[in-house]
Design a protein around this motif. Structure first.
Motif, mmCIF file in Angstrom:
data_model
loop_
_atom_site.group_PDB
_atom_site.id
_atom_site.type_symbol
_atom_site.label_atom_id
_atom_site.label_comp_id
_atom_site.label_asym_id
_atom_site.label_seq_id
_atom_site.Cartn_x
_atom_site.Cartn_y
_atom_site.Cartn_z
ATOM 1 N N VAL A 187 16.264 176.854 96.900
ATOM 2 C CA VAL A 187 14.970 176.531 97.520
ATOM 3 C C VAL A 187 14.438 177.762 98.232
ATOM 4 O O VAL A 187 15.188 178.476 98.910
ATOM 5 N N VAL A 188 13.132 178.019 98.080
ATOM 6 C CA VAL A 188 12.472 179.127 98.773
ATOM 7 C C VAL A 188 11.402 178.560 99.692
ATOM 8 O O VAL A 188 10.553 177.780 99.261
ATOM 9 N N ILE A 189 11.466 178.921 100.964
ATOM 10 C CA ILE A 189 10.443 178.522 101.938
ATOM 11 C C ILE A 189 9.381 179.602 101.992
ATOM 12 O O ILE A 189 9.682 180.787 102.199
ATOM 13 N N THR A 190 8.120 179.218 101.789
ATOM 14 C CA THR A 190 7.011 180.165 101.822
ATOM 15 C C THR A 190 5.893 179.612 102.701
ATOM 16 O O THR A 190 5.956 178.469 103.164
ATOM 17 N N ALA A 191 4.872 180.422 102.896
ATOM 18 C CA ALA A 191 3.703 179.994 103.665
ATOM 19 C C ALA A 191 2.447 180.552 103.017
ATOM 20 O O ALA A 191 2.457 181.669 102.486
ATOM 21 N N GLU A 192 1.383 179.754 103.056
ATOM 22 C CA GLU A 192 0.090 180.218 102.559
ATOM 23 C C GLU A 192 -0.318 181.464 103.339
ATOM 24 O O GLU A 192 -0.074 181.566 104.542
ATOM 25 N N GLU A 193 -0.918 182.406 102.651
ATOM 26 C CA GLU A 193 -1.299 183.671 103.286
ATOM 27 C C GLU A 193 -2.228 183.444 104.478
ATOM 28 O O GLU A 193 -3.237 182.757 104.380
ATOM 29 N N ALA A 227 10.986 183.198 103.092
ATOM 30 C CA ALA A 227 10.189 184.415 102.907
ATOM 31 C C ALA A 227 9.204 184.500 104.070
ATOM 32 O O ALA A 227 8.142 183.875 104.051
ATOM 33 N N ILE A 228 9.560 185.275 105.089
ATOM 34 C CA ILE A 228 8.727 185.380 106.295
ATOM 35 C C ILE A 228 7.695 186.477 106.062
ATOM 36 O O ILE A 228 7.945 187.657 106.286
ATOM 37 N N ASN A 229 6.522 186.069 105.592
ATOM 38 C CA ASN A 229 5.502 187.034 105.184
ATOM 39 C C ASN A 229 4.630 187.507 106.345
ATOM 40 O O ASN A 229 3.893 188.480 106.207
ATOM 41 N N ALA A 230 4.707 186.840 107.488
ATOM 42 C CA ALA A 230 3.889 187.208 108.649
ATOM 43 C C ALA A 230 4.588 186.661 109.901
ATOM 44 O O ALA A 230 5.736 186.249 109.839
ATOM 45 N N HIS A 231 3.884 186.653 111.026
ATOM 46 C CA HIS A 231 4.511 186.279 112.295
ATOM 47 C C HIS A 231 5.068 184.856 112.260
ATOM 48 O O HIS A 231 4.428 183.927 111.768
ATOM 49 N N ALA A 232 6.272 184.693 112.821
ATOM 50 C CA ALA A 232 6.919 183.382 112.921
ATOM 51 C C ALA A 232 7.169 183.104 114.392
ATOM 52 O O ALA A 232 8.053 183.698 115.004
ATOM 53 N N THR A 260 16.330 177.522 109.831
ATOM 54 C CA THR A 260 17.095 176.508 109.099
ATOM 55 C C THR A 260 17.581 177.028 107.753
ATOM 56 O O THR A 260 18.457 176.411 107.141
ATOM 57 N N SER A 261 17.042 178.127 107.291
ATOM 58 C CA SER A 261 17.407 178.650 105.973
ATOM 59 C C SER A 261 18.744 179.380 106.026
ATOM 60 O O SER A 261 19.235 179.753 107.089
ATOM 61 N N ASP A 262 19.309 179.605 104.853
ATOM 62 C CA ASP A 262 20.589 180.314 104.757
ATOM 63 C C ASP A 262 20.400 181.826 104.747
ATOM 64 O O ASP A 262 21.226 182.572 105.253
ATOM 65 N N ILE A 263 19.303 182.259 104.148
ATOM 66 C CA ILE A 263 18.985 183.678 104.033
ATOM 67 C C ILE A 263 17.507 183.848 104.360
ATOM 68 O O ILE A 263 16.675 183.029 103.957
ATOM 69 N N ARG A 264 17.197 184.923 105.075
ATOM 70 C CA ARG A 264 15.807 185.194 105.428
ATOM 71 C C ARG A 264 15.429 186.625 105.040
ATOM 72 O O ARG A 264 16.220 187.549 105.258
ATOM 73 N N VAL A 265 14.246 186.780 104.462
ATOM 74 C CA VAL A 265 13.689 188.101 104.188
ATOM 75 C C VAL A 265 12.343 188.169 104.880
ATOM 76 O O VAL A 265 11.651 187.159 105.031
ATOM 77 N N ASP A 318 6.996 192.617 100.007
ATOM 78 C CA ASP A 318 6.672 191.371 99.312
ATOM 79 C C ASP A 318 7.855 190.417 99.463
ATOM 80 O O ASP A 318 8.643 190.216 98.527
ATOM 81 N N PRO A 319 8.002 189.817 100.644
ATOM 82 C CA PRO A 319 9.164 188.953 100.877
ATOM 83 C C PRO A 319 9.230 187.747 99.950
ATOM 84 O O PRO A 319 10.316 187.291 99.598
ATOM 85 N N LYS A 320 8.077 187.226 99.545
ATOM 86 C CA LYS A 320 8.079 186.065 98.647
ATOM 87 C C LYS A 320 8.694 186.426 97.303
ATOM 88 O O LYS A 320 9.542 185.699 96.779
ATOM 89 N N ALA A 321 8.279 187.563 96.738
ATOM 90 C CA ALA A 321 8.829 187.980 95.445
ATOM 91 C C ALA A 321 10.326 188.225 95.550
ATOM 92 O O ALA A 321 11.100 187.846 94.661
ATOM 93 N N LEU A 322 10.742 188.862 96.655
ATOM 94 C CA LEU A 322 12.167 189.125 96.855
ATOM 95 C C LEU A 322 12.938 187.814 96.995
ATOM 96 O O LEU A 322 14.036 187.666 96.428
ATOM 97 N N ALA A 323 12.378 186.856 97.735
ATOM 98 C CA ALA A 323 13.056 185.571 97.921
ATOM 99 C C ALA A 323 13.239 184.848 96.591
ATOM 100 O O ALA A 323 14.304 184.280 96.320
#
Length: 257
Positions: free
Chosen positions: A50-56, A102-107, A117-122, A184-189
């Motif tokens: 599973v990959v967690i993403t967010a709308e830009e 995939a943390i593409n911006a501020h969290a 909650t994820s196992d791996i974060r980029v 590009d954290p989403k692509a890497l994830a």
């Protein structure tokens, strides 16, 4: 329609935050969508990661929707917002399948707790992490002072929770909270998830259980799940069930099936 979407890409599922007008902030509706999604993922053997993403937007997730929780009565805030959020985030953290964020911006706030909650974060180079709750008169409520202590350590969590200080991607990487920093954290994830999908599903699941048990993430359930996995493929288990159905005394052999 919830602003939390489950999208399938073959063996990889995408769990996407889609509330860009509010910087992908969590609403109660979004929170309540997490558990049914987790149940659906658990039941689907074809999903391997599973990959967690967010709308830009300017934020991966700005946390909880202040305009929504501020309207709640104090007891409803504690009961339906804090406890429910904590419960569903725990459910996601304990998913049997590996999860990559995939943390593409501020969290910030709940957004950081969601990523935790994820196992791996980029993480994107310019993204930051923060627990800004004290600036609006509240405290972290979805595991920010609990799970994050294990992942980031007490001093850094205190910096965020007490001072509202932002943590850079470089510091998060140095602390081990993120595995890689990427433009590009989403692509890497998704690349990582694709590699996980090619591994033994059972080996990945059991490895996750073992690490979680060692780290204290729902240790009792993880230990019992591992024990159940060891006892299930035995002749004794099959004999016990058969004897129960036939209403007779079981004849245990001690052999594996």
């Amino acid at each position: 329609m919830s602003a939390l979407h489950l999208i399938r890409h073959g063996a990889v599922a995408e769990l996407k935050l889609d509330n860009p007008a509010k910087l992908n902030a969590f609403t109660l509706e979004m929170l309540r969508a997490v558990e049914p999604i987790c149940d659906e993922l658990e039941r689907d053997p074809d999903i391997r990661a599973v990959v967690i993403t967010a709308e830009e937007s300017k934020a991966f997730c700005a946390g909880a929707d202040i305009l929504e929780w501020s309207e709640l009565e104090p007891f409803d805030f504690a009961r339906h917002w804090v406890r429910e959020g904590h419960r569903v985030f725990d459910r996601l953290a304990r998913l049997s399948k590996p999860v990559i964020a995939a943390i593409n911006a501020h969290a910030f706030g709940g957004g950081l707790e969601f990523a935790a909650t994820s196992d791996i974060r980029v993480m994107a180079p310019k993204a930051t992490l923060a627990l800004p709750e004290a600036s609006v008169g509240i405290v972290p409520g979805w595991s920010g002072t609990q799970r994050l202590i294990r992942l980031l350590g007490e001093p850094m969590v205190k910096e965020m929770a007490l001072f509202g200080r932002r943590i850079s991607a470089d510091r998060a990487f140095a602390a081990g909270f993120v595995a890689e920093i990427s433009d590009d954290p989403k692509a890497l994830a998704f690349e990582m998830a694709g590699k996980l999908a090619g591994k033994s599903a059972r080996a990945v699941e059991v490895a996750k259980y073992m690490v979680h048990a060692a780290a204290g993430e729902d240790r009792s359930a993880m230990i019992e799940a591992l024990g159940a996995g060891m006892i299930s493929p035995t002749e004794d288990r099959d004999e016990g069930v058969t004897a129960f159905r036939e209403k007779r005394k079981p004849n245990f052999s001690g052999k594996e099936t």
